[in-house]
Design a protein around this motif. Sequence first.
Motif, PDB file in Angstrom:
ATOM      1  N   ASN A   3      44.725  42.027  37.949  1.00  0.00           N
ATOM      2  CA  ASN A   3      46.080  41.496  37.962  1.00  0.00           C
ATOM      3  C   ASN A   3      46.444  40.810  36.648  1.00  0.00           C
ATOM      4  O   ASN A   3      47.514  41.035  36.081  1.00  0.00           O
ATOM      5  CB  ASN A   3      46.221  40.511  39.129  1.00  0.00           C
ATOM      6  CG  ASN A   3      47.597  40.587  39.769  1.00  0.00           C
ATOM      7  OD1 ASN A   3      48.210  41.651  39.785  1.00  0.00           O
ATOM      8  ND2 ASN A   3      48.075  39.472  40.284  1.00  0.00           N
ATOM      9  N   GLU A   4      45.547  39.960  36.140  1.00  0.00           N
ATOM     10  CA  GLU A   4      45.838  39.229  34.911  1.00  0.00           C
ATOM     11  C   GLU A   4      45.888  40.171  33.711  1.00  0.00           C
ATOM     12  O   GLU A   4      46.709  40.002  32.809  1.00  0.00           O
ATOM     13  CB  GLU A   4      44.794  38.136  34.665  1.00  0.00           C
ATOM     14  CG  GLU A   4      45.145  37.264  33.469  1.00  0.00           C
ATOM     15  CD  GLU A   4      44.264  36.031  33.350  1.00  0.00           C
ATOM     16  OE1 GLU A   4      44.068  35.561  32.220  1.00  0.00           O
ATOM     17  OE2 GLU A   4      43.779  35.536  34.396  1.00  0.00           O
ATOM     18  N   THR A   5      45.026  41.171  33.712  1.00  0.00           N
ATOM     19  CA  THR A   5      45.040  42.148  32.623  1.00  0.00           C
ATOM     20  C   THR A   5      46.370  42.903  32.605  1.00  0.00           C
ATOM     21  O   THR A   5      46.968  43.124  31.545  1.00  0.00           O
ATOM     22  CB  THR A   5      43.890  43.155  32.777  1.00  0.00           C
ATOM     23  OG1 THR A   5      42.649  42.442  32.798  1.00  0.00           O
ATOM     24  CG2 THR A   5      43.883  44.159  31.635  1.00  0.00           C
ATOM     25  N   THR A   8      49.018  40.694  31.247  1.00  0.00           N
ATOM     26  CA  THR A   8      48.894  40.583  29.792  1.00  0.00           C
ATOM     27  C   THR A   8      49.535  41.774  29.097  1.00  0.00           C
ATOM     28  O   THR A   8      50.262  41.625  28.101  1.00  0.00           O
ATOM     29  CB  THR A   8      47.415  40.491  29.384  1.00  0.00           C
ATOM     30  OG1 THR A   8      46.823  39.327  29.993  1.00  0.00           O
ATOM     31  CG2 THR A   8      47.258  40.395  27.875  1.00  0.00           C
ATOM     32  N   LYS A 231      51.519  36.826  37.205  1.00  0.00           N
ATOM     33  CA  LYS A 231      50.097  37.168  37.080  1.00  0.00           C
ATOM     34  C   LYS A 231      49.341  36.349  36.046  1.00  0.00           C
ATOM     35  O   LYS A 231      48.119  36.433  35.961  1.00  0.00           O
ATOM     36  CB  LYS A 231      49.967  38.655  36.711  1.00  0.00           C
ATOM     37  CG  LYS A 231      50.721  39.631  37.600  1.00  0.00           C
ATOM     38  CD  LYS A 231      50.553  41.060  37.115  1.00  0.00           C
ATOM     39  CE  LYS A 231      51.358  42.050  37.950  1.00  0.00           C
ATOM     40  NZ  LYS A 231      52.785  42.037  37.605  1.00  0.00           N
ATOM     41  N   LEU A 232      50.081  35.559  35.245  1.00  0.00           N
ATOM     42  CA  LEU A 232      49.448  34.898  34.107  1.00  0.00           C
ATOM     43  C   LEU A 232      49.531  33.379  34.180  1.00  0.00           C
ATOM     44  O   LEU A 232      50.520  32.826  34.670  1.00  0.00           O
ATOM     45  CB  LEU A 232      50.114  35.360  32.803  1.00  0.00           C
ATOM     46  CG  LEU A 232      50.003  36.845  32.450  1.00  0.00           C
ATOM     47  CD1 LEU A 232      50.816  37.134  31.193  1.00  0.00           C
ATOM     48  CD2 LEU A 232      48.553  37.244  32.251  1.00  0.00           C
ATOM     49  N   LYS A 236      48.417  31.303  28.677  1.00  0.00           N
ATOM     50  CA  LYS A 236      48.431  32.661  28.137  1.00  0.00           C
ATOM     51  C   LYS A 236      49.867  33.117  27.869  1.00  0.00           C
ATOM     52  O   LYS A 236      50.128  33.819  26.881  1.00  0.00           O
ATOM     53  CB  LYS A 236      47.735  33.628  29.093  1.00  0.00           C
ATOM     54  CG  LYS A 236      47.702  35.065  28.576  1.00  0.00           C
ATOM     55  CD  LYS A 236      46.720  35.940  29.341  1.00  0.00           C
ATOM     56  CE  LYS A 236      45.307  35.699  28.897  1.00  0.00           C
ATOM     57  NZ  LYS A 236      44.371  36.712  29.435  1.00  0.00           N
TER      58      LYS A 236
END
Length: 309
Positions: A3-5, A8, A231-232, A236
Amino acid sequence: MRNETRGTVELTLAMVLSGTLGIFVVESGASPFNVVFFRCLFGAVALGAYSLVRGYFTGHGLTPRKFGLAALGGVFIVFNWVLLFEAYEATSISLATVVYHTQPFFLVLLGAVFMRERISAGKLGWLGLAFAGLVLVSGVRPGETASLKGLGFALGAAVLYALATFVTKRITGVRPHLIALVQVLVGIPLLLPFADFGAASRLGAGWGWLVGLGVVHTGLMYVLMYAAYAKLPTAKIAVLAFTYPAVAMGVDWAVYGHHIGLVQALGVPLIVLASLKVTLAARTPVAAPAPRTGGHAPEAASPVATRVG
């Protein structure tokens, strides 16, 4: 993909798109008022269609007060765009974009004036560092009134952006896409008296660039940003936001041959570092994520949630 990727990738792509905004403005061949008017028009169509397909108009959460705040933020956003695009013409995309990124400091000052928020010694230090960077970046020499004019436009745009952020932060329970939609809709009647339709009719291929500004830079870009916010972590988001000025400077050099001189280049990292430190020091998120369910977002975020054009 985690999810975080994925977030990003989405936010990086959104910032890269934002960095190309200056080319679309310049290549359209339209005046700043015409550019913003048609950006609002085509952007409203794009955001309206997306919100309709996603069902965001159902249970929208907009009250008269929230709508009024969103509209007021829209006034600031629209004229912020006008001044920024004027700065592109008066100086360069690179210089205007770097100076534009003094926005967080004006937001700090607004908080101190209207909310009686205390400015810590640390923030004062970063403000001083950013001011030193601004002096270096301006690189204005005696007689260079165009650069000075462009600097003024970019600073004015930064102030209006900070005002839009200040107002929009007071809206809760409304999806950010709808707030963005209200803001661009407000821009249509607001800029109608300033639009030159005679000049617009002679743009030719410039219409493609204007449609791109509305669909890509006001529709797709914001959809990507809002998807990424969910998601972040805030840190970030703040760091990735600086992809925008980096891309803008690279594109300005590659396409138009504009580059920042040695002395000006010394000021860029000062502004970037100080802005990043002030952003990361904020207690509240840069933008609240949209919920993953059909409920209302706990806090709205608009195009003013991150430093994009």
